[in-house]
Design an enzyme around this catalytic site. Sequence first.
Site, short mmCIF file in Angstrom:
data_model
loop_
_atom_site.label_atom_id
_atom_site.label_comp_id
_atom_site.label_asym_id
_atom_site.label_seq_id
_atom_site.Cartn_x
_atom_site.Cartn_y
_atom_site.Cartn_z
N GLY A 116 0.85 -1.26 0.12
CA GLY A 116 0.09 -0.04 -0.23
C GLY A 116 0.83 1.44 0.08
O GLY A 116 1.95 1.07 0.22
N LEU A 117 0.23 2.20 -0.07
CA LEU A 117 0.78 3.64 -0.36
C LEU A 117 1.66 3.92 1.12
O LEU A 117 1.17 3.42 2.23
CB LEU A 117 0.06 4.79 -0.57
CG LEU A 117 -0.83 4.77 -1.74
CD1 LEU A 117 -1.79 5.97 -1.82
CD2 LEU A 117 0.10 5.06 -2.96
N SER A 118 2.82 4.90 1.08
CA SER A 118 3.22 5.37 2.18
C SER A 118 2.03 6.04 2.96
O SER A 118 1.36 6.76 2.37
CB SER A 118 4.37 6.25 1.67
OG SER A 118 4.78 6.90 2.99
N GLY A 119 2.05 5.71 4.21
CA GLY A 119 1.17 6.17 5.21
C GLY A 119 -0.24 5.42 5.26
O GLY A 119 -1.03 5.84 6.06
N GLY A 121 -0.92 2.56 6.45
CA GLY A 121 -0.74 1.90 7.90
C GLY A 121 -0.03 0.40 7.83
O GLY A 121 -0.60 -0.25 8.59
N SER A 123 3.07 -0.36 8.32
CA SER A 123 3.67 -0.63 9.34
C SER A 123 2.95 -0.99 10.73
O SER A 123 3.15 -1.67 11.40
CB SER A 123 4.66 0.27 9.82
OG SER A 123 5.68 0.50 8.48
N SER A 190 5.89 -1.81 -2.37
CA SER A 190 5.77 -2.82 -3.50
C SER A 190 4.72 -2.50 -4.53
O SER A 190 3.70 -2.87 -4.66
CB SER A 190 5.53 -4.24 -2.95
OG SER A 190 4.41 -4.35 -2.04
N1 PPS Z 1 10.06 8.17 -3.57
C1 PPS Z 1 9.67 7.45 -2.58
N2 PPS Z 1 8.58 6.79 -2.95
C2 PPS Z 1 8.03 6.26 -1.79
N3 PPS Z 1 8.50 5.81 -0.58
C3 PPS Z 1 9.59 6.69 -0.41
C4 PPS Z 1 10.35 7.45 -1.34
N4 PPS Z 1 11.39 7.88 -1.00
C5 PPS Z 1 11.57 7.71 0.61
N5 PPS Z 1 10.46 6.66 0.64
C6 PPS Z 1 10.24 6.08 2.14
O1 PPS Z 1 10.55 4.73 2.01
C7 PPS Z 1 9.53 4.11 2.39
C8 PPS Z 1 9.13 2.91 1.10
O2 PPS Z 1 10.11 1.96 1.15
P1 PPS Z 1 9.87 0.61 0.37
O3 PPS Z 1 11.17 -0.28 0.51
O4 PPS Z 1 8.66 -0.05 1.12
O5 PPS Z 1 9.48 1.08 -1.21
S1 PPS Z 1 9.22 0.02 -2.45
O6 PPS Z 1 8.65 -1.15 -1.95
O7 PPS Z 1 10.62 -0.23 -2.92
O8 PPS Z 1 8.61 0.97 -3.28
C9 PPS Z 1 8.36 4.82 2.55
O9 PPS Z 1 8.07 4.10 3.85
P2 PPS Z 1 6.48 3.88 4.29
O10 PPS Z 1 6.12 5.29 4.48
O11 PPS Z 1 6.49 3.18 5.47
O12 PPS Z 1 5.80 3.24 3.24
C10 PPS Z 1 8.99 6.11 2.76
O13 PPS Z 1 9.03 6.48 4.04
N1 ADP Z 2 -5.91 2.36 10.81
C1 ADP Z 2 -5.43 3.43 11.08
N2 ADP Z 2 -6.11 4.60 11.57
C2 ADP Z 2 -5.68 5.78 11.87
N3 ADP Z 2 -4.31 6.05 11.63
C3 ADP Z 2 -3.45 5.10 11.22
C4 ADP Z 2 -4.17 3.86 11.15
N4 ADP Z 2 -3.04 3.00 10.78
C5 ADP Z 2 -2.09 3.73 10.88
N5 ADP Z 2 -2.27 5.07 11.13
C6 ADP Z 2 -1.25 6.06 11.28
O1 ADP Z 2 -1.11 6.46 10.05
C7 ADP Z 2 0.37 6.78 9.93
C8 ADP Z 2 0.83 5.90 9.07
O2 ADP Z 2 1.08 4.69 9.34
P1 ADP Z 2 2.20 3.67 9.00
O3 ADP Z 2 1.74 2.30 9.80
O4 ADP Z 2 3.37 4.29 9.36
O5 ADP Z 2 2.08 3.37 7.47
P2 ADP Z 2 2.97 2.91 6.34
O6 ADP Z 2 3.81 1.74 7.11
O7 ADP Z 2 2.12 2.32 5.47
O8 ADP Z 2 3.78 4.11 5.99
C9 ADP Z 2 0.92 6.82 11.41
O9 ADP Z 2 0.81 7.93 11.91
C10 ADP Z 2 -0.15 5.67 12.14
O10 ADP Z 2 -0.05 6.09 13.40
#
Ligand code: PPS
Ligand code: ADP
Length: 310
Positions: A116-119, A121, A123, A190
Amino acid sequence: MSLVKLLKPSICGPPRDIESGPLVAVAPSLSAAKLGVSKMKKAGAAIGSRLLRPIKAMEDPTVSLRNDYPAISGRNLHQMSTMDNSANIVWHKCSVEKLDRQQLLKQKGCVIWITGLSGSGKSTVACALSQGLHMRGKLTYILDGDNVRHGLNRDLSFKAEDRAENIRRIAEVAKLFADAGIICIASLISPYRKDRDACRALFPEGDFIEVYMDVPLHVCENRDPKGLYKLARAGKIKSFTGVDDPYEPPLKCEFTVFLVFIGPMFISKTGVQVIDLQIVLQQKGGDCVSPGEMAETVISYLEEKGYLQA
Ligand SMILES: Nc1ncnc2c1ncn2[C@@H]1O[C@H](COP(=O)(O)OS(=O)(=O)O)[C@@H](OP(=O)(O)O)[C@H]1O
Ligand SMILES: Nc1ncnc2c1ncn2[C@@H]1O[C@H](COP(=O)(O)OP(=O)(O)O)[C@@H](O)[C@H]1O
Protein backbone atom coordinates in the site's frame (compact mmCIF):
# COMPACT_ATOMS: atom_id res chain seq x y z
CA MET A 1 -18.13 10.56 8.03
CA SER A 2 -15.91 7.71 7.10
CA LEU A 3 -15.83 4.14 8.13
CA VAL A 4 -13.06 1.63 7.89
CA LYS A 5 -13.79 -1.91 7.02
CA LEU A 6 -11.62 -4.94 6.85
CA LEU A 7 -12.87 -7.34 4.27
CA LYS A 8 -12.87 -10.99 4.97
CA PRO A 9 -10.42 -12.80 2.72
CA SER A 10 -11.16 -11.65 -0.79
CA ILE A 11 -9.61 -14.71 -2.33
CA CYS A 12 -8.62 -17.89 -0.68
CA GLY A 13 -6.39 -20.18 -2.63
CA PRO A 14 -7.30 -23.84 -2.88
CA PRO A 15 -6.84 -25.71 0.38
CA ARG A 16 -3.17 -26.16 1.07
CA ASP A 17 -1.64 -29.55 0.96
CA ILE A 18 -1.15 -29.57 4.68
CA GLU A 19 1.48 -32.13 5.50
CA SER A 20 0.59 -35.26 7.33
CA GLY A 21 2.48 -38.32 8.35
CA PRO A 22 4.03 -40.05 11.30
CA LEU A 23 6.59 -37.35 12.10
CA VAL A 24 4.06 -34.55 12.15
CA ALA A 25 2.53 -33.76 15.51
CA VAL A 26 -0.72 -31.95 14.90
CA ALA A 27 -1.19 -29.79 17.96
CA PRO A 28 -4.52 -28.17 18.69
CA SER A 29 -4.39 -24.44 18.08
CA LEU A 30 -4.22 -22.26 21.16
CA SER A 31 -6.30 -19.19 21.48
CA ALA A 32 -4.76 -15.97 22.78
CA ALA A 33 -6.98 -16.15 25.79
CA LYS A 34 -5.81 -19.61 26.74
CA LEU A 35 -2.10 -19.23 26.10
CA GLY A 36 -0.30 -17.48 28.92
CA VAL A 37 3.42 -17.22 29.54
CA SER A 38 3.47 -20.15 31.95
CA LYS A 39 1.74 -22.40 29.43
CA MET A 40 4.26 -21.41 26.83
CA LYS A 41 7.05 -22.56 29.15
CA LYS A 42 5.37 -25.95 29.46
CA ALA A 43 5.14 -26.13 25.70
CA GLY A 44 8.88 -25.42 25.58
CA ALA A 45 9.58 -28.42 27.84
CA ALA A 46 7.57 -30.67 25.53
CA ILE A 47 9.55 -29.42 22.60
CA GLY A 48 12.77 -30.23 24.46
CA SER A 49 11.85 -33.90 24.85
CA ARG A 50 10.97 -34.19 21.17
CA LEU A 51 14.37 -32.79 20.33
CA LEU A 52 15.84 -36.03 21.63
CA ARG A 53 14.55 -37.76 18.51
CA PRO A 54 17.73 -38.79 16.67
CA ILE A 55 18.27 -36.98 13.42
CA LYS A 56 20.13 -39.13 10.92
CA ALA A 57 23.07 -37.79 9.00
CA MET A 58 22.47 -37.58 5.29
CA GLU A 59 24.28 -40.39 3.54
CA ASP A 60 23.34 -39.37 0.07
CA PRO A 61 22.87 -35.65 -0.26
CA THR A 62 20.81 -36.09 -3.38
CA VAL A 63 18.19 -38.18 -1.56
CA SER A 64 15.83 -36.50 0.85
CA LEU A 65 15.06 -38.34 4.07
CA ARG A 66 11.70 -36.66 3.87
CA ASN A 67 10.66 -37.74 0.42
CA ASP A 68 7.26 -38.55 1.82
CA TYR A 69 6.78 -34.86 2.68
CA PRO A 70 7.56 -33.21 -0.63
CA ALA A 71 5.68 -29.99 0.09
CA ILE A 72 8.05 -29.01 2.85
CA SER A 73 11.32 -30.85 2.27
CA GLY A 74 14.68 -29.32 1.50
CA ARG A 75 14.33 -30.99 -1.87
CA ASN A 76 11.24 -28.91 -2.42
CA LEU A 77 13.03 -25.72 -1.48
CA HIS A 78 15.72 -26.76 -3.92
CA GLN A 79 13.08 -27.14 -6.60
CA MET A 80 11.89 -23.66 -5.74
CA SER A 81 15.36 -22.26 -6.41
CA THR A 82 15.36 -19.38 -8.84
CA MET A 83 19.00 -20.02 -9.79
CA ASP A 84 19.95 -20.82 -13.34
CA ASN A 85 20.94 -24.51 -13.66
CA SER A 86 24.01 -23.63 -15.67
CA ALA A 87 25.66 -21.81 -12.76
CA ASN A 88 27.59 -24.89 -11.50
CA ILE A 89 26.32 -24.71 -7.99
CA VAL A 90 24.82 -27.62 -6.12
CA TRP A 91 22.14 -27.31 -3.46
CA HIS A 92 23.46 -28.43 -0.07
CA LYS A 93 20.90 -30.16 2.06
CA CYS A 94 20.80 -30.73 5.79
CA SER A 95 18.85 -33.46 7.54
CA VAL A 96 17.25 -30.86 9.81
CA GLU A 97 14.54 -29.61 7.53
CA LYS A 98 11.65 -27.20 7.48
CA LEU A 99 9.36 -29.84 8.96
CA ASP A 100 11.64 -30.22 11.98
CA ARG A 101 11.81 -26.49 12.54
CA GLN A 102 8.05 -26.15 12.19
CA GLN A 103 7.51 -28.91 14.73
CA LEU A 104 9.85 -27.14 17.11
CA LEU A 105 7.94 -23.88 16.71
CA LYS A 106 4.47 -25.45 16.44
CA GLN A 107 3.61 -23.31 13.45
CA LYS A 108 4.13 -23.20 9.70
CA GLY A 109 6.37 -20.76 7.94
CA CYS A 110 4.70 -18.34 5.54
CA VAL A 111 4.77 -14.70 4.51
CA ILE A 112 2.15 -12.04 5.03
CA TRP A 113 2.88 -9.39 2.41
CA ILE A 114 1.40 -5.98 3.25
CA THR A 115 1.29 -3.56 0.32
CA GLY A 116 0.00 0.00 0.00
CA LEU A 117 0.90 3.65 -0.22
CA SER A 118 3.23 5.35 2.20
CA GLY A 119 1.12 6.26 5.23
CA SER A 120 -1.57 3.67 4.51
CA GLY A 121 -0.88 1.88 7.79
CA LYS A 122 1.29 -1.04 6.63
CA SER A 123 3.76 -0.84 9.51
CA THR A 124 0.98 -0.35 12.05
CA VAL A 125 -0.87 -3.47 10.92
CA ALA A 126 2.42 -5.39 10.64
CA CYS A 127 3.23 -4.54 14.23
CA ALA A 128 -0.28 -5.40 15.43
CA LEU A 129 -0.02 -8.75 13.67
CA SER A 130 3.35 -9.46 15.19
CA GLN A 131 2.04 -8.58 18.66
CA GLY A 132 -1.10 -10.71 18.23
CA LEU A 133 0.90 -13.72 17.10
CA HIS A 134 3.58 -13.23 19.74
CA MET A 135 0.82 -13.30 22.39
CA ARG A 136 -0.14 -16.71 21.02
CA GLY A 137 3.45 -17.94 21.32
CA LYS A 138 4.09 -17.72 17.56
CA LEU A 139 7.40 -16.58 16.16
CA THR A 140 7.22 -13.75 13.64
CA TYR A 141 9.66 -11.38 12.03
CA ILE A 142 8.84 -8.09 10.32
CA LEU A 143 10.68 -7.07 7.17
CA ASP A 144 9.80 -3.41 6.81
CA GLY A 145 10.81 -1.70 3.56
CA ASP A 146 12.04 1.38 5.37
CA ASN A 147 14.15 -0.68 7.78
CA VAL A 148 15.64 -3.06 5.22
CA ARG A 149 16.64 -0.04 3.15
CA HIS A 150 18.87 0.98 6.09
CA GLY A 151 21.03 -2.12 5.59
CA LEU A 152 20.68 -4.93 3.07
CA ASN A 153 19.04 -2.65 0.50
CA ARG A 154 20.85 0.57 1.24
CA ASP A 155 22.27 0.60 -2.29
CA LEU A 156 18.81 0.83 -3.88
CA SER A 157 16.95 3.95 -4.98
CA PHE A 158 13.25 4.39 -5.76
CA LYS A 159 13.46 4.05 -9.53
CA ALA A 160 11.37 1.19 -10.88
CA GLU A 161 14.20 -1.32 -11.35
CA ASP A 162 15.58 -0.62 -7.87
CA ARG A 163 12.14 -1.02 -6.32
CA ALA A 164 11.89 -4.34 -8.19
CA GLU A 165 15.25 -5.42 -6.78
CA ASN A 166 14.26 -4.23 -3.29
CA ILE A 167 11.11 -6.34 -3.47
CA ARG A 168 12.91 -9.35 -4.96
CA ARG A 169 15.54 -9.36 -2.20
CA ILE A 170 12.96 -8.97 0.54
CA ALA A 171 10.91 -11.81 -0.97
CA GLU A 172 14.01 -14.03 -1.02
CA VAL A 173 14.74 -13.17 2.61
CA ALA A 174 11.08 -13.81 3.47
CA LYS A 175 11.40 -17.21 1.78
CA LEU A 176 14.33 -18.04 4.04
CA PHE A 177 12.35 -16.96 7.10
CA ALA A 178 9.41 -19.10 5.98
CA ASP A 179 11.81 -22.01 5.48
CA ALA A 180 13.00 -21.39 9.03
CA GLY A 181 9.38 -21.95 10.08
CA ILE A 182 8.82 -18.31 10.94
CA ILE A 183 5.74 -16.28 10.08
CA CYS A 184 7.35 -13.45 8.16
CA ILE A 185 5.51 -10.15 7.82
CA ALA A 186 6.77 -8.07 4.90
CA SER A 187 5.61 -4.47 4.92
CA LEU A 188 6.61 -2.46 1.90
CA ILE A 189 4.96 -0.29 -0.71
CA SER A 190 5.78 -2.80 -3.48
CA PRO A 191 3.90 -0.67 -6.03
CA TYR A 192 4.20 -2.88 -9.10
CA ARG A 193 1.84 -5.80 -9.59
CA LYS A 194 4.33 -7.85 -11.56
CA ASP A 195 6.92 -7.55 -8.76
CA ARG A 196 4.41 -8.72 -6.16
CA ASP A 197 3.26 -11.54 -8.40
CA ALA A 198 6.87 -12.60 -8.84
CA CYS A 199 7.16 -12.76 -5.03
CA ARG A 200 4.01 -14.87 -4.80
CA ALA A 201 5.49 -17.26 -7.36
CA LEU A 202 8.44 -17.94 -5.04
CA PHE A 203 6.17 -19.58 -2.47
CA PRO A 204 4.14 -22.78 -2.37
CA GLU A 205 0.42 -22.25 -2.94
CA GLY A 206 -1.15 -20.58 0.07
CA ASP A 207 2.08 -19.54 1.79
CA PHE A 208 2.02 -16.01 0.35
CA ILE A 209 -0.77 -14.01 1.92
CA GLU A 210 -1.23 -10.57 0.40
CA VAL A 211 -2.84 -7.78 2.41
CA TYR A 212 -3.68 -4.60 0.49
CA MET A 213 -4.04 -1.38 2.48
CA ASP A 214 -6.57 0.30 0.21
CA VAL A 215 -6.34 3.75 1.78
CA PRO A 216 -6.90 6.72 -0.55
CA LEU A 217 -3.99 8.96 -1.37
CA HIS A 218 -5.55 12.02 0.26
CA VAL A 219 -5.91 10.16 3.57
CA CYS A 220 -2.28 9.00 3.45
CA GLU A 221 -1.22 12.48 2.46
CA ASN A 222 -3.10 14.04 5.33
CA ARG A 223 -1.52 11.60 7.77
CA ASP A 224 1.95 12.27 6.33
CA PRO A 225 3.72 11.25 9.57
CA LYS A 226 7.19 11.72 8.10
CA GLY A 227 6.42 14.85 6.10
CA LEU A 228 7.42 13.06 2.89
CA TYR A 229 4.28 13.90 0.91
CA LYS A 230 4.86 17.56 1.70
CA LEU A 231 8.41 17.29 0.38
CA ALA A 232 7.21 15.37 -2.68
CA ARG A 233 4.56 18.01 -3.45
CA ALA A 234 7.23 20.67 -3.08
CA GLY A 235 9.31 18.78 -5.63
CA LYS A 236 12.01 18.00 -3.07
CA ILE A 237 11.49 14.23 -3.36
CA LYS A 238 11.15 12.86 -6.88
CA SER A 239 9.29 9.70 -7.92
CA PHE A 240 7.23 9.55 -4.76
CA THR A 241 4.61 6.80 -4.92
CA GLY A 242 1.14 8.23 -5.44
CA VAL A 243 2.46 11.70 -6.25
CA ASP A 244 4.63 11.29 -9.33
CA ASP A 245 5.17 7.52 -9.32
CA PRO A 246 2.57 4.80 -9.86
CA TYR A 247 0.90 2.38 -7.47
CA GLU A 248 -0.81 -0.64 -9.03
CA PRO A 249 -3.40 -2.15 -6.67
CA PRO A 250 -3.66 -5.93 -6.53
CA LEU A 251 -6.28 -7.44 -8.84
CA LYS A 252 -6.79 -10.19 -6.31
CA CYS A 253 -5.30 -10.65 -2.90
CA GLU A 254 -6.18 -12.45 0.28
CA PHE A 255 -7.20 -9.32 2.22
CA THR A 256 -8.15 -5.75 1.43
CA VAL A 257 -8.32 -3.14 4.16
CA PHE A 258 -10.29 -0.14 2.98
CA LEU A 259 -12.05 2.98 4.09
CA VAL A 260 -15.68 3.40 3.16
CA PHE A 261 -16.77 6.99 2.91
CA ILE A 262 -20.41 7.72 3.54
CA GLY A 263 -21.95 11.15 3.52
CA PRO A 264 -19.89 14.22 2.83
CA MET A 265 -16.28 13.27 3.14
CA PHE A 266 -13.87 15.64 4.67
CA ILE A 267 -10.45 15.28 6.11
CA SER A 268 -9.13 18.52 7.52
CA LYS A 269 -5.44 19.12 7.87
CA THR A 270 -5.76 19.77 11.57
CA GLY A 271 -8.30 17.12 12.46
CA VAL A 272 -7.30 14.18 10.36
CA GLN A 273 -5.63 12.08 13.00
CA VAL A 274 -8.60 12.27 15.35
CA ILE A 275 -11.13 11.83 12.58
CA ASP A 276 -9.15 8.94 11.22
CA LEU A 277 -8.96 7.20 14.54
CA GLN A 278 -12.70 7.63 15.00
CA ILE A 279 -13.14 6.13 11.58
CA VAL A 280 -11.01 3.18 12.47
CA LEU A 281 -12.96 2.50 15.59
CA GLN A 282 -16.20 2.16 13.69
CA GLN A 283 -17.41 -0.15 11.05
CA LYS A 284 -20.61 -0.39 9.08
CA GLY A 285 -22.98 -2.32 11.30
CA GLY A 286 -21.43 -0.95 14.46
CA ASP A 287 -18.48 -3.28 14.91
CA CYS A 288 -15.23 -1.76 16.03
CA VAL A 289 -12.22 -2.15 13.84
CA SER A 290 -8.82 -1.05 15.07
CA PRO A 291 -5.44 -2.11 13.64
CA GLY A 292 -5.41 -4.77 16.36
CA GLU A 293 -8.76 -6.08 15.19
CA MET A 294 -7.62 -6.03 11.58
CA ALA A 295 -4.67 -8.13 12.70
CA GLU A 296 -7.02 -10.51 14.51
CA THR A 297 -8.89 -11.12 11.25
CA VAL A 298 -5.66 -12.12 9.55
CA ILE A 299 -4.69 -14.26 12.53
CA SER A 300 -8.04 -16.08 12.35
CA TYR A 301 -7.31 -16.78 8.69
CA LEU A 302 -3.88 -18.20 9.60
CA GLU A 303 -5.48 -20.36 12.24
CA GLU A 304 -8.15 -21.60 9.85
CA LYS A 305 -5.52 -22.45 7.22
CA GLY A 306 -3.42 -24.40 9.72
CA TYR A 307 -0.43 -22.05 9.93
CA LEU A 308 -0.60 -21.78 13.72
CA GLN A 309 0.17 -25.44 14.24
CA ALA A 310 2.95 -27.70 12.97
N1 PPS B 1 10.21 8.14 -3.66
C1 PPS B 1 9.66 7.45 -2.66
N2 PPS B 1 8.53 6.75 -2.86
C2 PPS B 1 7.99 6.06 -1.85
N3 PPS B 1 8.51 5.98 -0.60
C3 PPS B 1 9.64 6.67 -0.35
C4 PPS B 1 10.26 7.42 -1.37
N4 PPS B 1 11.37 8.00 -0.84
C5 PPS B 1 11.44 7.60 0.45
N5 PPS B 1 10.40 6.81 0.74
C6 PPS B 1 10.26 6.15 2.05
O1 PPS B 1 10.61 4.80 1.78
C7 PPS B 1 9.61 3.91 2.26
C8 PPS B 1 9.19 2.91 1.18
O2 PPS B 1 10.17 1.96 1.01
P1 PPS B 1 9.78 0.57 0.35
O3 PPS B 1 11.01 -0.26 0.39
O4 PPS B 1 8.59 0.03 1.05
O5 PPS B 1 9.39 0.99 -1.13
S1 PPS B 1 9.24 0.05 -2.42
O6 PPS B 1 8.50 -1.15 -2.02
O7 PPS B 1 10.57 -0.28 -2.88
O8 PPS B 1 8.51 0.85 -3.40
C9 PPS B 1 8.41 4.74 2.61
O9 PPS B 1 8.00 4.20 3.87
P2 PPS B 1 6.47 3.92 4.26
O10 PPS B 1 5.92 5.28 4.56
O11 PPS B 1 6.57 3.06 5.47
O12 PPS B 1 5.76 3.24 3.13
C10 PPS B 1 8.91 6.16 2.68
O13 PPS B 1 9.11 6.52 4.04
N1 ADP C 1 -5.96 2.38 10.96
C1 ADP C 1 -5.43 3.57 11.19
N2 ADP C 1 -6.19 4.61 11.48
C2 ADP C 1 -5.68 5.81 11.69
N3 ADP C 1 -4.38 6.09 11.63
C3 ADP C 1 -3.58 5.09 11.33
C4 ADP C 1 -4.05 3.78 11.08
N4 ADP C 1 -2.99 2.99 10.80
C5 ADP C 1 -1.92 3.78 10.86
N5 ADP C 1 -2.26 5.03 11.20
C6 ADP C 1 -1.37 6.18 11.34
O1 ADP C 1 -1.01 6.54 10.02
C7 ADP C 1 0.36 6.86 9.96
C8 ADP C 1 1.04 5.95 8.94
O2 ADP C 1 1.00 4.63 9.42
P1 ADP C 1 2.16 3.62 9.06
O3 ADP C 1 1.80 2.32 9.68
O4 ADP C 1 3.49 4.20 9.43
O5 ADP C 1 2.00 3.56 7.49
P2 ADP C 1 2.98 2.97 6.38
O6 ADP C 1 3.84 1.93 7.04
O7 ADP C 1 2.07 2.40 5.34
O8 ADP C 1 3.76 4.15 5.88
C9 ADP C 1 0.90 6.72 11.37
O9 ADP C 1 0.92 7.99 11.96
C10 ADP C 1 -0.09 5.82 12.04
O10 ADP C 1 -0.17 6.09 13.42
